[in-house]
Design an enzyme around this catalytic site. Structure first.
Site, PDB file in Angstrom:
ATOM      1  N   LYS A  17      -2.013   8.865   1.371  1.00 35.98           N
ATOM      2  CA  LYS A  17      -2.974   9.341   2.386  1.00 35.98           C
ATOM      3  C   LYS A  17      -2.793   8.574   3.701  1.00 35.98           C
ATOM      4  CE  LYS A  17      -6.512   8.262  -0.261  1.00 35.98           C
ATOM      5  NZ  LYS A  17      -5.817   7.750  -1.458  1.00 35.98           N
ATOM      6  N   ARG A  92     -15.718  10.295  -0.834  1.00 32.14           N
ATOM      7  CA  ARG A  92     -15.190   9.888  -2.138  1.00 32.14           C
ATOM      8  C   ARG A  92     -16.136  10.205  -3.279  1.00 32.14           C
ATOM      9  NH1 ARG A  92     -11.308   5.842  -0.470  1.00 32.14           N
ATOM     10  NH2 ARG A  92     -10.284   4.935  -2.252  1.00 32.14           N
ATOM     11  N   ARG A 131       3.626  -1.894  -2.735  1.00 35.55           N
ATOM     12  CA  ARG A 131       3.070  -1.721  -1.383  1.00 35.55           C
ATOM     13  C   ARG A 131       2.820  -3.064  -0.693  1.00 35.55           C
ATOM     14  NH1 ARG A 131      -2.178   1.655  -0.294  1.00 35.55           N
ATOM     15  NH2 ARG A 131      -3.023   0.301  -1.900  1.00 35.55           N
ATOM     16  N   ARG A 173      -2.276  -6.235  -0.983  1.00 39.75           N
ATOM     17  CA  ARG A 173      -3.734  -6.137  -1.091  1.00 39.75           C
ATOM     18  C   ARG A 173      -4.203  -6.656  -2.450  1.00 39.75           C
ATOM     19  NH1 ARG A 173      -5.008  -0.007   0.799  1.00 39.75           N
ATOM     20  NH2 ARG A 173      -6.359  -0.184  -1.018  1.00 39.75           N
ATOM     21  N   ARG A 184      -9.407   1.596 -10.143  1.00 34.28           N
ATOM     22  CA  ARG A 184      -9.473   2.541  -9.007  1.00 34.28           C
ATOM     23  C   ARG A 184      -9.095   3.955  -9.459  1.00 34.28           C
ATOM     24  NH1 ARG A 184      -5.576  -0.430  -5.201  1.00 34.28           N
ATOM     25  NH2 ARG A 184      -5.706   1.434  -3.896  1.00 34.28           N
TER      26      ARG A 184
HETATM   27  P1  AP5 Z   1      -0.405   4.749   1.010  1.00 39.54           P
HETATM   28  O1  AP5 Z   1      -0.122   5.681   2.128  1.00 39.54           O
HETATM   29  O2  AP5 Z   1      -0.864   3.377   1.316  1.00 39.54           O
HETATM   30  O3  AP5 Z   1      -1.356   5.471  -0.068  1.00 39.54           O
HETATM   31  P2  AP5 Z   1      -2.915   5.759  -0.015  1.00 39.54           P
HETATM   32  O4  AP5 Z   1      -3.139   7.083  -0.660  1.00 39.54           O
HETATM   33  O5  AP5 Z   1      -3.436   5.578   1.372  1.00 39.54           O
HETATM   34  O6  AP5 Z   1      -3.393   4.630  -0.996  1.00 39.54           O
HETATM   35  P3  AP5 Z   1      -4.655   3.637  -0.940  1.00 39.54           P
HETATM   36  O7  AP5 Z   1      -4.433   2.675  -2.075  1.00 39.54           O
HETATM   37  O8  AP5 Z   1      -4.836   3.041   0.420  1.00 39.54           O
HETATM   38  O9  AP5 Z   1      -5.787   4.591  -1.256  1.00 39.54           O
HETATM   39  P4  AP5 Z   1      -7.151   4.208  -1.791  1.00 39.54           P
HETATM   40  O10 AP5 Z   1      -7.868   5.482  -1.575  1.00 39.54           O
HETATM   41  O11 AP5 Z   1      -7.191   3.680  -3.168  1.00 39.54           O
HETATM   42  O12 AP5 Z   1      -7.572   2.939  -0.902  1.00 39.54           O
HETATM   43  P5  AP5 Z   1      -8.555   2.778   0.318  1.00 39.54           P
HETATM   44  O13 AP5 Z   1      -7.978   1.794   1.230  1.00 39.54           O
HETATM   45  O14 AP5 Z   1      -8.998   4.097   0.834  1.00 39.54           O
HETATM   46  O15 AP5 Z   1       0.938   4.683   0.123  1.00 39.54           O
HETATM   47  C1  AP5 Z   1       1.011   3.813  -0.989  1.00 39.54           C
HETATM   48  C2  AP5 Z   1       2.408   3.167  -1.030  1.00 39.54           C
HETATM   49  O16 AP5 Z   1       3.380   4.186  -1.276  1.00 39.54           O
HETATM   50  C3  AP5 Z   1       2.835   2.482   0.278  1.00 39.54           C
HETATM   51  O17 AP5 Z   1       3.624   1.369  -0.055  1.00 39.54           O
HETATM   52  C4  AP5 Z   1       3.691   3.537   0.979  1.00 39.54           C
HETATM   53  O18 AP5 Z   1       4.667   2.959   1.828  1.00 39.54           O
HETATM   54  C5  AP5 Z   1       4.329   4.240  -0.203  1.00 39.54           C
HETATM   55  N1  AP5 Z   1       4.598   5.657   0.014  1.00 39.54           N
HETATM   56  C6  AP5 Z   1       3.770   6.577   0.613  1.00 39.54           C
HETATM   57  N2  AP5 Z   1       4.347   7.784   0.579  1.00 39.54           N
HETATM   58  C7  AP5 Z   1       5.542   7.635  -0.074  1.00 39.54           C
HETATM   59  C8  AP5 Z   1       6.597   8.526  -0.444  1.00 39.54           C
HETATM   60  N3  AP5 Z   1       6.528   9.841  -0.158  1.00 39.54           N
HETATM   61  N4  AP5 Z   1       7.653   8.031  -1.114  1.00 39.54           N
HETATM   62  C9  AP5 Z   1       7.730   6.708  -1.413  1.00 39.54           C
HETATM   63  N5  AP5 Z   1       6.781   5.797  -1.087  1.00 39.54           N
HETATM   64  C10 AP5 Z   1       5.696   6.277  -0.435  1.00 39.54           C
HETATM   65  O19 AP5 Z   1      -9.848   2.153  -0.405  1.00 39.54           O
HETATM   66  C11 AP5 Z   1      -9.821   0.849  -0.925  1.00 39.54           C
HETATM   67  C12 AP5 Z   1     -11.205   0.502  -1.469  1.00 39.54           C
HETATM   68  O20 AP5 Z   1     -12.190   0.574  -0.408  1.00 39.54           O
HETATM   69  C13 AP5 Z   1     -11.750   1.448  -2.548  1.00 39.54           C
HETATM   70  O21 AP5 Z   1     -11.284   1.104  -3.840  1.00 39.54           O
HETATM   71  C14 AP5 Z   1     -13.267   1.227  -2.396  1.00 39.54           C
HETATM   72  O22 AP5 Z   1     -13.664   0.012  -2.993  1.00 39.54           O
HETATM   73  C15 AP5 Z   1     -13.434   1.079  -0.881  1.00 39.54           C
HETATM   74  N6  AP5 Z   1     -13.675   2.380  -0.235  1.00 39.54           N
HETATM   75  C16 AP5 Z   1     -12.851   3.027   0.629  1.00 39.54           C
HETATM   76  N7  AP5 Z   1     -13.402   4.201   1.009  1.00 39.54           N
HETATM   77  C17 AP5 Z   1     -14.589   4.297   0.375  1.00 39.54           C
HETATM   78  C18 AP5 Z   1     -15.596   5.293   0.343  1.00 39.54           C
HETATM   79  N8  AP5 Z   1     -15.493   6.444   1.037  1.00 39.54           N
HETATM   80  N9  AP5 Z   1     -16.705   5.069  -0.435  1.00 39.54           N
HETATM   81  C19 AP5 Z   1     -16.833   3.921  -1.137  1.00 39.54           C
HETATM   82  N10 AP5 Z   1     -15.897   2.947  -1.172  1.00 39.54           N
HETATM   83  C20 AP5 Z   1     -14.786   3.134  -0.416  1.00 39.54           C
END
Ligand code: AP5
Length: 227
Positions: A17, A92, A131, A173, A184
């Site tokens: 994402k 979410r 990552r 992270r 997660r």
């Molecule tokens: P990346 O693009 O970083 O993936 P992502 O989907 O953004 O993954 P996240 O782990 O950031 O998502 P998340 O939803 O768990 O975390 P968030 O920060 O929102 O890609 C991942 C890896 O793959 C990278 O190394 C990238 O380079 C690689 N990659 C990407 N595409 C690729 C491809 N095509 N081929 C090869 N490699 C590739 O949330 C974190 C925490 O915050 C949550 O657990 C929660 O505690 C809190 N939080 C966030 N939002 C909320 C909410 N709305 N409500 C409540 N709590 C929340």
């Protein structure tokens, strides 16, 4: 017009994402609002919001709605009525989806589409295990694409990888530990997946296959959005 587009990016942890949101932001010049990045920025600045959110993030569970909804909706509503945005990581759960819908209705607009990027769990685990993220701007990197590793960026002299966008130090992270990742993914299945039905019912949901290179996924994403 692309600069007015309002979309949500949806998918499990590690689906890509953040990676795709940055590409779309750069292409269209719209705002990228990421709830996770916002919490991590607050933690880096040691704000009370950041410290509170980190208690939940480190365990891999959702930050409570009373903390999350207000700050994300403020970010969305501070944009002009015609400004586009990409939401990444919000909503979410269905409560967050309802709150977003209500807030956007007050601006007489809704989301144009919600793109669901999906891929098998083994690939999610592989990507999250490799990552690295920028401490400054939060850009995500894959270790396999870094130098030494590969890629265009170098290290900063102390052996740390640096960000090609802002020169910030790259780090792993804490919620990418295998224990937190497992939690997660479970939270995604139980609390976040019902949001898919919320948007399917409103005929806003677009599915995109997340396997393949970053460029291939981006091409598919642009194609479904153009349709
Ligand atoms: P990346 O693009 O970083 O993936 P992502 O989907 O953004 O993954 P996240 O782990 O950031 O998502 P998340 O939803 O768990 O975390 P968030 O920060 O929102 O890609 C991942 C890896 O793959 C990278 O190394 C990238 O380079 C690689 N990659 C990407 N595409 C690729 C491809 N095509 N081929 C090869 N490699 C590739 O949330 C974190 C925490 O915050 C949550 O657990 C929660 O505690 C809190 N939080 C966030 N939002 C909320 C909410 N709305 N409500 C409540 N709590 C929340």
């Amino acid at each position: 017009m692309a600069e007015e587009i309002r979309i949500g990016l949806f998918g499990p942890p590690g689906a890509g994402k953040g990676t795709q949101a940055q590409l779309l932001r750069d292409r269209w010049g719209v705002a990228h609002i990421s709830s996770g990045d916002l919490f991590r920025w607050n933690l880096k600045e040691k704000t009370s919001l950041g410290l509170k959110a980190s208690e939940f993030m480190e365990q891999g569970v959702l930050v409570p709605d009373e903390v999350t909804i207000g700050i994300i909706l403020d970010k969305v509503l501070e944009l002009g009525k015609k400004e586009g945005f990409i939401l990444d990581g919000f909503p979410r759960n269905t409560h967050q989806a309802e709150a977003l819908e209500e807030a956007l209705e007050r601006q007489s607009r809704g989301l144009d589409a919600v793109v669901h990027i999906d891929l098998p769990e083994e690939e999610l685990l592989r990507r999250l295990g490799g990552r690295y993220s920028c401490r400054q701007c939060q850009a995500p990197y894959n270790i396999d694409l870094l130098p030494g590793g590969a890629g265009k960026q170098g290290t900063n002299g102390s052996g740390h990888f640096t960000c090609e966008h802002c020169g910030g130090e790259l780090y792993q992270r804490p919620d990418d530990s295998s224990e937190a990742v497992g939690r997660r993914i479970e939270v995604y299945r139980n609390e976040t997946m019902p949001v898919l039905e919320f948007y399917r019912d409103r005929e806003l949901l677009l599915d995109v296959e997340g396997l393949g290179s970053i460029e291939a996924v981006n091409g598919r994403l642009l194609e479904v959005l153009q349709r």
